[in-house]
Design a protein around this motif. Structure first.
Motif, mmCIF file in Angstrom:
data_model
loop_
_atom_site.group_PDB
_atom_site.id
_atom_site.type_symbol
_atom_site.label_atom_id
_atom_site.label_comp_id
_atom_site.label_asym_id
_atom_site.label_seq_id
_atom_site.Cartn_x
_atom_site.Cartn_y
_atom_site.Cartn_z
ATOM 1 N N GLY A 1 -4.401 7.406 -23.080
ATOM 2 C CA GLY A 1 -3.998 7.835 -21.739
ATOM 3 C C GLY A 1 -2.489 7.797 -21.616
ATOM 4 N N GLU A 2 -2.000 7.109 -20.595
ATOM 5 C CA GLU A 2 -0.553 7.069 -20.337
ATOM 6 C C GLU A 2 0.154 6.112 -21.295
ATOM 7 O OE1 GLU A 2 0.482 5.556 -16.410
ATOM 8 O OE2 GLU A 2 2.176 6.935 -16.338
ATOM 9 N N HIS A 3 1.285 6.564 -21.809
ATOM 10 C CA HIS A 3 2.136 5.744 -22.693
ATOM 11 C C HIS A 3 3.503 5.559 -22.052
ATOM 12 C CE1 HIS A 3 -0.718 7.853 -25.442
ATOM 13 N NE2 HIS A 3 -0.888 6.606 -25.847
ATOM 14 N N GLU B 1 5.311 8.958 -21.147
ATOM 15 C CA GLU B 1 4.990 9.655 -19.887
ATOM 16 C C GLU B 1 5.497 8.885 -18.673
ATOM 17 O OE1 GLU B 1 2.349 11.141 -22.959
ATOM 18 O OE2 GLU B 1 2.221 9.117 -22.162
ATOM 19 N N ILE B 2 5.287 7.583 -18.685
ATOM 20 C CA ILE B 2 5.645 6.826 -17.473
ATOM 21 C C ILE B 2 7.171 6.792 -17.304
ATOM 22 C CG2 ILE B 2 5.754 4.414 -18.329
ATOM 23 C CD1 ILE B 2 3.935 3.651 -15.970
ATOM 24 N N CYS B 3 7.892 6.676 -18.400
ATOM 25 C CA CYS B 3 9.364 6.620 -18.298
ATOM 26 C C CYS B 3 9.955 7.983 -17.946
ATOM 27 C CB CYS B 3 9.978 6.099 -19.599
ATOM 28 S SG CYS B 3 9.626 4.359 -19.885
ATOM 29 N N VAL C 1 -9.210 7.035 -17.429
ATOM 30 C CA VAL C 1 -8.783 6.981 -18.839
ATOM 31 C C VAL C 1 -7.261 6.924 -18.956
ATOM 32 C CG1 VAL C 1 -10.822 8.021 -19.892
ATOM 33 C CG2 VAL C 1 -9.044 9.492 -18.950
ATOM 34 N N TRP C 2 -6.562 7.397 -17.937
ATOM 35 C CA TRP C 2 -5.088 7.332 -17.917
ATOM 36 C C TRP C 2 -4.638 5.860 -17.954
ATOM 37 C CZ3 TRP C 2 -1.648 10.670 -19.211
ATOM 38 C CH2 TRP C 2 -0.358 10.704 -18.676
ATOM 39 N N ALA C 3 -5.365 5.007 -17.214
ATOM 40 C CA ALA C 3 -5.043 3.568 -17.216
ATOM 41 C C ALA C 3 -5.590 2.878 -18.462
ATOM 42 C CB ALA C 3 -5.600 2.899 -15.961
ATOM 43 N N ASN D 1 0.821 -1.216 0.000
ATOM 44 C CA ASN D 1 0.000 0.000 0.000
ATOM 45 C C ASN D 1 0.853 1.264 0.000
ATOM 46 O OD1 ASN D 1 -2.361 1.495 -0.038
ATOM 47 N ND2 ASN D 1 -2.856 1.170 2.126
ATOM 48 N N PHE D 2 0.176 2.362 -0.261
ATOM 49 C CA PHE D 2 0.811 3.681 -0.346
ATOM 50 C C PHE D 2 1.030 4.336 1.011
ATOM 51 C CE2 PHE D 2 -1.127 3.052 -4.447
ATOM 52 C CZ PHE D 2 -0.226 3.609 -5.348
ATOM 53 N N ARG D 3 0.337 3.847 2.008
ATOM 54 C CA ARG D 3 0.439 4.453 3.335
ATOM 55 C C ARG D 3 0.532 3.351 4.381
ATOM 56 N NH1 ARG D 3 -2.803 6.996 0.034
ATOM 57 N NH2 ARG D 3 -4.331 5.377 0.444
ATOM 58 N N TYR E 1 12.801 5.481 -12.351
ATOM 59 C CA TYR E 1 13.334 4.572 -11.321
ATOM 60 C C TYR E 1 12.440 3.367 -11.066
ATOM 61 C CZ TYR E 1 10.356 8.030 -9.114
ATOM 62 O OH TYR E 1 9.325 8.892 -8.852
ATOM 63 N N TRP E 2 11.283 3.297 -11.714
ATOM 64 C CA TRP E 2 10.438 2.097 -11.563
ATOM 65 C C TRP E 2 10.952 0.931 -12.412
ATOM 66 C CZ3 TRP E 2 4.698 4.177 -12.231
ATOM 67 C CH2 TRP E 2 4.347 4.916 -11.089
ATOM 68 N N PHE E 3 11.803 1.219 -13.397
ATOM 69 C CA PHE E 3 12.106 0.246 -14.452
ATOM 70 C C PHE E 3 13.602 0.007 -14.603
ATOM 71 C CE2 PHE E 3 8.330 2.805 -15.665
ATOM 72 C CZ PHE E 3 7.373 1.834 -15.432
ATOM 73 N N GLY F 1 -0.460 -2.122 -8.199
ATOM 74 C CA GLY F 1 -1.139 -3.186 -8.949
ATOM 75 C C GLY F 1 -0.183 -3.783 -9.978
ATOM 76 N N LYS F 2 0.630 -2.927 -10.594
ATOM 77 C CA LYS F 2 1.679 -3.416 -11.498
ATOM 78 C C LYS F 2 2.587 -4.350 -10.685
ATOM 79 C CE LYS F 2 2.164 1.464 -13.116
ATOM 80 N NZ LYS F 2 0.992 1.819 -13.844
ATOM 81 N N THR F 3 2.904 -3.891 -9.471
ATOM 82 C CA THR F 3 3.792 -4.651 -8.582
ATOM 83 C C THR F 3 3.175 -6.007 -8.216
ATOM 84 O OG1 THR F 3 4.589 -2.546 -7.683
ATOM 85 C CG2 THR F 3 5.013 -4.526 -6.369
#
Ligand code: GTR
Length: 354
Positions: A234-236, A239-241, A287-289, A110-112, A246-248, A200-202
């Motif tokens: 939405g996101e490509h 944008e994410i890179c 829509v981003w997802a 979780n985020f928190r 640092y996620w990848f 969720g990716k994780t």
């Protein structure tokens, strides 16, 4: 061709059921292909993780029985293990239904750190008879640019292991899984990896890389999670890179604006969990997802289950509409009203599916 076949053909996806060397995948060789899928994704997207430590040590920091109106026990544990640079540990919070002898468990990143939290309806989960072990992701690796100098990143040589933060968080979920192998209350055949959005990716990656997870629940995981990248709105990758390099691993950046050159797409990640179970959640305003690309990814991944003689994604010949709860097969998808959020409505789906 029917509607979904036509929409999928337009995405021009790399073949799921062909080995990189061109051989056709059979039911007998699917596990070999599954490992190849995981390898491709680690090499090109998330990076490789170090080997699992031999043992995970557990220290109880706090225990409160009869918490949550008496419905559950709340424990705080410190999990620690040896790394290339000494000991590393992170705290987790565990919530177990009162009197549970064997119950399903969510490994929830979780985020928190708060329990409960707006993404963590603790009492409702206890009411459903499920336990949760919650990881606070920043305790493992900071979700920001720190030149890989903090948390678990500092414990290994990144030149040796190309892992980005998503791979690091997934590695921590497997360390919780190590601990759960020794937890008397845990039903080892029903342990789910669960998270929302980047987490969720994780959760998908944790289940793909660790077959001890019987289910992955990926809520609104979108770009570089469940959603196909080819033809996505939405996101490509761009944008994410740019926002979260640092996620990848570094290899991923070469596909920015060159998605059609990727020797994979995200249906590989979903299919790498087969024949175990997957539950994907989407929201119509997210829509981003891109709920349609999440759905089409499930449609494409389904072939892995079908090859194995299982029901994969059972869906109508149309795009999803809010209210859809498609869970007749081992790969489930729901689309709800509303925005990008880990809602109680989503949790209720996953509670039915664990
Ligand atoms: C966004 C990111 C998405 C998703 C989301 C989240 O900014 O672009 O891919 O991961 O964050 O984690 O909430």
């Amino acid at each position: 061709m029917n509607t979904i076949e036509t929409l999928l053909a337009a995405r021009r996806l790399p073949a799921l059921l062909r080995f990189a060397d061109g051989r056709a995948v059979t039911a007998e060789s699917f596990e070999e292909r599954r490992l190849e899928l995981v390898d491709i994704l680690c090499r090109e997207v998330y990076g490789y993780a170090p080997p699992a430590p031999a043992t995970v040590r557990v220290t109880e920091l706090k225990c409160k029985e009869k918490d949550f109106a008496g419905k559950g026990t709340l424990r705080q544990l410190q999990l620690s293990f040896d790394t290339d640079n000494g000991e590393f540990g992170f705290p987790v919070t565990e919530v177990i239904p009162t009197g549970a002898e064997k119950c399903p468990v969510f490994v929830f990143i979780n985020f928190r750190a708060e329990v409960p939290d707006r993404y963590f309806p603790t009492e409702e989960i206890l009411d459903a008879g499920c336990a949760v072990v919650r990881i606070y992701y920043n305790d493992v690796a900071f979700d920001g640019e720190d030149a890989f100098k903090g948390g678990i990143a500092a414990m290994y040589d990144r030149a040796k292991y190309s892992w980005g933060k998503i791979r690091m968080w997934a590695f921590a979920m497997s360390r919780v899984m190590d601990y759960l192998q020794t937890a008397p209350y845990a039903d080892k055949s029903r342990i789910a990896a669960i998270g929302h959005s980047r987490l969720g990716k994780t959760a998908l990656l944790a289940a793909a890389t660790d077959p001890r997870f019987s289910l992955a629940c990926a809520n609104c995981s979108g770009c570089t999670g469940d959603a196909l990248s080819r033809g996505k709105v939405g996101e490509h990758l761009k944008e994410i890179c740019e926002r979260f390099p640092y996620w990848f691993c570094e290899n991923y950046f070469k596909y920015v604006e060159k998605e059609e050159e990727m020797p994979f797409d995200q249906h590989f990640l979903v299919a790498a969990i087969a024949p175990r179970r997957v539950a994907l959640g989407a929201a119509i305003e997210d829509v981003w997802a891109d709920p349609n690309s999440q759905y089409l990814s499930a449609c494409a991944a389904s072939a892995a289950w079908e090859l194995l003689g299982e029901k994969g994604f059972v869906h109508p010949d149309r795009l999803p509409v809010p209210g859809d709860r498609l869970d007749a097969g081992r790969l489930a998808y729901h689309l709800r009203e509303g925005t990008h959020f880990f809602s109680r409505a989503d949790w209720h789906r996953y509670l039915c599916l664990i």
